[in-house]
Scaffold this motif. Structure first.
Motif, PDB file in Angstrom:
ATOM      1  N   ILE A 366       0.836  -1.206   0.000  1.00 44.61           N
ATOM      2  CA  ILE A 366       0.000   0.000   0.000  1.00 44.61           C
ATOM      3  C   ILE A 366       0.868   1.253   0.000  1.00 44.61           C
ATOM      4  CG2 ILE A 366      -1.639   1.325   1.389  1.00 44.61           C
ATOM      5  CD1 ILE A 366      -2.842  -1.360   2.283  1.00 44.61           C
ATOM      6  N   PHE A 367       1.918   1.257   0.818  1.00 46.50           N
ATOM      7  CA  PHE A 367       2.802   2.428   0.865  1.00 46.50           C
ATOM      8  C   PHE A 367       3.507   2.641  -0.473  1.00 46.50           C
ATOM      9  CE2 PHE A 367       7.063   4.171   1.602  1.00 46.50           C
ATOM     10  CZ  PHE A 367       6.718   5.407   2.130  1.00 46.50           C
ATOM     11  N   MET A 368       4.003   1.578  -1.092  1.00 44.64           N
ATOM     12  CA  MET A 368       4.714   1.709  -2.362  1.00 44.64           C
ATOM     13  C   MET A 368       3.805   2.230  -3.466  1.00 44.64           C
ATOM     14  SD  MET A 368       7.797   1.010  -1.675  1.00 44.64           S
ATOM     15  CE  MET A 368       8.384   1.013  -3.368  1.00 44.64           C
ATOM     16  N   LEU A 369       2.535   1.837  -3.455  1.00 41.91           N
ATOM     17  CA  LEU A 369       1.617   2.256  -4.519  1.00 41.91           C
ATOM     18  C   LEU A 369       1.066   3.654  -4.308  1.00 41.91           C
ATOM     19  CD1 LEU A 369      -0.396  -1.067  -4.992  1.00 41.91           C
ATOM     20  CD2 LEU A 369       1.357  -0.133  -6.506  1.00 41.91           C
ATOM     21  N   VAL A 370       1.000   4.100  -3.062  1.00 41.65           N
ATOM     22  CA  VAL A 370       0.375   5.388  -2.775  1.00 41.65           C
ATOM     23  C   VAL A 370       1.394   6.516  -2.699  1.00 41.65           C
ATOM     24  CG1 VAL A 370      -1.005   6.653  -1.077  1.00 41.65           C
ATOM     25  CG2 VAL A 370      -1.576   4.291  -1.615  1.00 41.65           C
ATOM     26  N   GLN A 371       2.577   6.242  -2.194  1.00 39.01           N
ATOM     27  CA  GLN A 371       3.541   7.310  -1.912  1.00 39.01           C
ATOM     28  C   GLN A 371       4.072   8.004  -3.159  1.00 39.01           C
ATOM     29  OE1 GLN A 371       7.106   7.108  -2.552  1.00 39.01           O
ATOM     30  NE2 GLN A 371       6.827   5.193  -3.714  1.00 39.01           N
ATOM     31  N   LYS A 372       3.960   7.358  -4.328  1.00 40.97           N
ATOM     32  CA  LYS A 372       4.567   7.928  -5.531  1.00 40.97           C
ATOM     33  C   LYS A 372       3.973   9.276  -5.923  1.00 40.97           C
ATOM     34  CE  LYS A 372       1.381   5.277  -8.410  1.00 40.97           C
ATOM     35  NZ  LYS A 372       1.229   4.282  -9.491  1.00 40.97           N
ATOM     36  N   GLY A 373       2.724   9.542  -5.537  1.00 40.15           N
ATOM     37  CA  GLY A 373       2.105  10.807  -5.914  1.00 40.15           C
ATOM     38  C   GLY A 373       1.998  11.799  -4.790  1.00 40.15           C
ATOM     39  N   CYS A 374       2.631  11.516  -3.648  1.00 44.09           N
ATOM     40  CA  CYS A 374       2.517  12.383  -2.467  1.00 44.09           C
ATOM     41  C   CYS A 374       3.745  13.284  -2.336  1.00 44.09           C
ATOM     42  CB  CYS A 374       2.359  11.545  -1.197  1.00 44.09           C
ATOM     43  SG  CYS A 374       0.869  10.529  -1.144  1.00 44.09           S
ATOM     44  N   SER A 375       3.562  14.332  -1.584  1.00 42.50           N
ATOM     45  CA  SER A 375       4.694  15.187  -1.248  1.00 42.50           C
ATOM     46  C   SER A 375       5.551  14.505  -0.191  1.00 42.50           C
ATOM     47  CB  SER A 375       4.189  16.537  -0.741  1.00 42.50           C
ATOM     48  OG  SER A 375       3.428  16.363   0.445  1.00 42.50           O
TER      49      SER A 375
END
Length: 641
Positions: A366-375
């Motif tokens: 979940i972290f790997m898939l979500v963090q790519k578009g976050c600041s």
């Protein structure tokens, strides 16, 4: 004869007691009077029987008592059935009419909204409809007075104050005038059919037909109790078939080339009546790639022989494999609920270590898939929040830390859960601030896209906290499928906003059942409403329970908002997506209300159809809330413009 009369007396006595409990004036009921008469005759028969009188008089009296009991049973059963199945037909009819009027207005406004303008224009104040409106209001008011003065039973609408009842009549008349105005507008714009007929080459693609027929088929299936109980099978079948159709479309686009798909190239006005294929080449559609944005809108013919080409061809099959794995996680419905599944194996006390490892792996994915578009700040908050999710489950004793094989200090995990809530609110606040900043800075498109993704990330973190550990793979697979569909299907096949909206709706419904939900009230996980709460608090518990139940539809809708907003810098696609989402969410509800009204005397009306109606009502409220978010998100764009 003695035993027969005794059993009939006991049965009739039972029904008479039920009648006394449900009917205030039970003494005047004909069935109760027949029962008392049968009791007196039965007493006379018993006296003759005790006197050992075996004459024909005893036999004739016993036969008469038998018939009297049977008649009383029949009359009492009819009276009880009437009381139990008493419906407020007038109020139900008015509500059904309002729902059908709104749905008809949606359907009539479809060509106007999707093909000409984004706003839903309802001309209620036109001079043509004003006189008709007053006439309809007078007629409906007269009918209301007639029904309320002649009805002997209680009625909800009749119990309302006259001002509130008049407001309902105004609403019904206004909606009918709006429908007539939409019909007049369609007749005035009758060139639509001529244009459609003058372009015989404009047809429907296989995906268009699948989305339309699948939606209609699902609505029709709601009329059968077995299909309602096993509705998850319908959505599993539709999603799997969609994957096969997308695989066929990707293969055709590569092997035959883009020129062999004329249905993706005709102008929008040639198919104004097509809800699923209305905006293919409109200048306001997002599907036309923008030249200044690198990597957007690359066709399959340009990627032949590359690794991305193989990924595009394999992506529908990867989605199909993910869906098949998710089906094995939770058995739902009625027929398969008792069967063993992977979740039962994980939640057993003997496999706590395996559950802990799977939960940790799912949180990492979940972290790997979500963090790519976050600041950078949101990435840190997301990582700490997901770590707090695992600590919360470890504190409650469901999962174990590697260095703590036997967790004996079990608590409610309130501190850990509130620790996660802080990061959820922080990420949502950061995303909302980005949206407000983008509203002020007109050219800051990247800030707006980043804000939408951070809001989506905050919802994902909240879902990870509320879902049980064995359901964390469902959330991870949901994000994985969203990534696959975004990177390798929607961007390359250049689907229009309407089709992408319907696909998001389908996947959201499928993940509702992948999570283990069903149309049975007993499958609602009420424990989600108490995460981080030491006492019962009605509003937070309600919100958390609803969100935990409808995680799938909410996350897929939030992903839809971000995807359409990131693919275009105008509000047309998002406005059409909002309209399509509202329409596709309203059709099943309206049809199901009509079906439940017509099937109100069905054997399974309370055990099958009624719980499904509650689910549909809550889903409609969530759909309305999501459409409000769509509109608010798109309003920032219009304000900037």
């Amino acid at each position: 004869m003695r035993e027969q009369l005794r059993f009939l007396h006991l049965n009739t006595l039972q029904l008479s007691k039920l009648l006394q409990e449900n009917v205030p004036s039970y003494e005047k009921d004909s069935g109760f009077e027949q029962f008392k008469m049968a009791e007196r005759l039965h007493g006379n028969w018993v006296k003759l029987h005790l006197e050992e009188n075996h004459s024909d008089v005893l036999l004739g009296l016993g036969t008469k008592v038998l018939r009297q009991y049977l008649g009383a049973l029949k009359t009492l059963s009819l009276s009880l059935s009437t009381q139990v199945a008493h419906y407020d037909i007038y109020s139900m009819a008015v509500g059904t009419v309002v729902v059908l009027e709104v749905l008809t207005l949606f359907l009539l406004s479809t060509p106007h909204v999707l093909c000409r303008k984004d706003e839903l224009d309802v001309p209620l104040l036109s001079p043509v409809s004003s006189l008709l409106f007053y006439l309809l209001f007078l007629v409906l008011s007269a009918i209301h007075v007639l029904v309320c003065t002649s009805s002997e039973s209680s009625c909800y609408l009749c119990s309302l104050p006259w001002l509130a009842a008049g407001g309902v009549m105004v609403l019904v008349a206004a909606l009918l005038c709006a429908i007539l105005s939409a019909l007049i507008r369609m007749v005035a714009d009758g060139t639509l059919l001529k244009k459609s007929a003058s372009h015989p080459s404009s047809g429907w693609s296989e995906v268009d037909l699948l989305l339309l027929l699948g939606t209609v088929g699902h609505v029709l299936s709601l009329g059968a109790s077995s299909f309602v109980e096993e509705e998850h099978q319908t959505w599993y079948f539709l999603v799997n078939t969609l994957c096969l159709a997308l695989s066929q479309e990707t293969c055709r686009s590569y092997f035959l080339g883009d020129d062999c798909e004329p249905q993706h190239r005709f102008h929008v006005e040639q198919e104004c009546v097509d809800i699923l294929a209305c905006t293919r080449k409109d200048s306001t559609s997002y599907s036309t790639p923008e030249p200044d944005r690198k990597g957007k809108g690359v066709s399959l013919s340009e990627t032949k022989g590359s690794s991305k080409w193989w990924a595009v061809l394999a992506s529908p099959w990867l989605v199909l494999i993910c869906c098949r794995l998710l089906r094995s996680l939770n058995q739902t419905g009625v027929q398969g609920a008792h069967r063993p599944d992977f979740s039962h194996w994980l939640t057993s006390s003997d496999h706590k270590a395996q559950l802990s490892g799977l939960a940790a792996l799912s949180l990492a994915v979940i972290f790997m898939l979500v963090q790519k578009g976050c600041s950078l700040v949101s990435k840190a908050a997301l990582a700490l929040g997901l770590l707090g999710v695992f600590c919360y489950r470890a504190a409650t004793g469901i999962v174990l830390f590697p260095w703590q094989p036997d967790n004996k200090s079990i608590s409610k995990g309130i501190i850990e859960a509130r620790f996660v809530y802080v990061f959820v609110l922080g990420i949502l606040f950061t995303g909302t601030k980005g949206l407000l900043k983008a509203q002020v800075i007109a050219a800051d498109f990247k800030t707006r896209t980043l804000g939408l993704w951070e809001i989506h990330s905050g919802l994902v973190l909240l879902a990870a906290l509320l879902l049980r550990p064995h359901n964390l793979p469902v959330l991870a697979f949901s994000l994985l499928i969203q990534t696959i569909m975004t990177e390798f299907i929607w961007k390359h096949l250049r689907h229009d906003a309407a089709k992408i909206t319907v696909m998001h709706y389908w996947f959201g419904q499928a993940f509702f059942y992948f999570q283990g939900n069903s149309n049975n009230i007993a499958t609602i996980d009420i424990s989600a409403g108490f995460v981080g709460l030491d006492t019962y608090m009605e509003i937070p518990a309600t919100f958390l329970t609803v969100f935990g139940t409808y995680v799938g539809p909410v996350l897929w809708a939030s992903h839809l908002v971000h995807f359409l907003s990131s693919e275009t810098n105008n509000g047309s696609a998002l406005s059409r997506a909002c309209f399509c989402y509202a329409l596709i969410g309203s059709v099943p509800v309206a049809a199901y209300i009509v079906l439940v009204t017509s099937l109100r005397y069905h054997l399974f009306i309370w055990s099958v159809f009624s719980p499904k109606l509650l689910y549909e009502g809550m889903h409609l409220l969530i759909t309305a809330a999501l459409c409000a978010v769509f509109t608010a998100t798109n309003q920032t764009r219009h304000t900037r413009a």
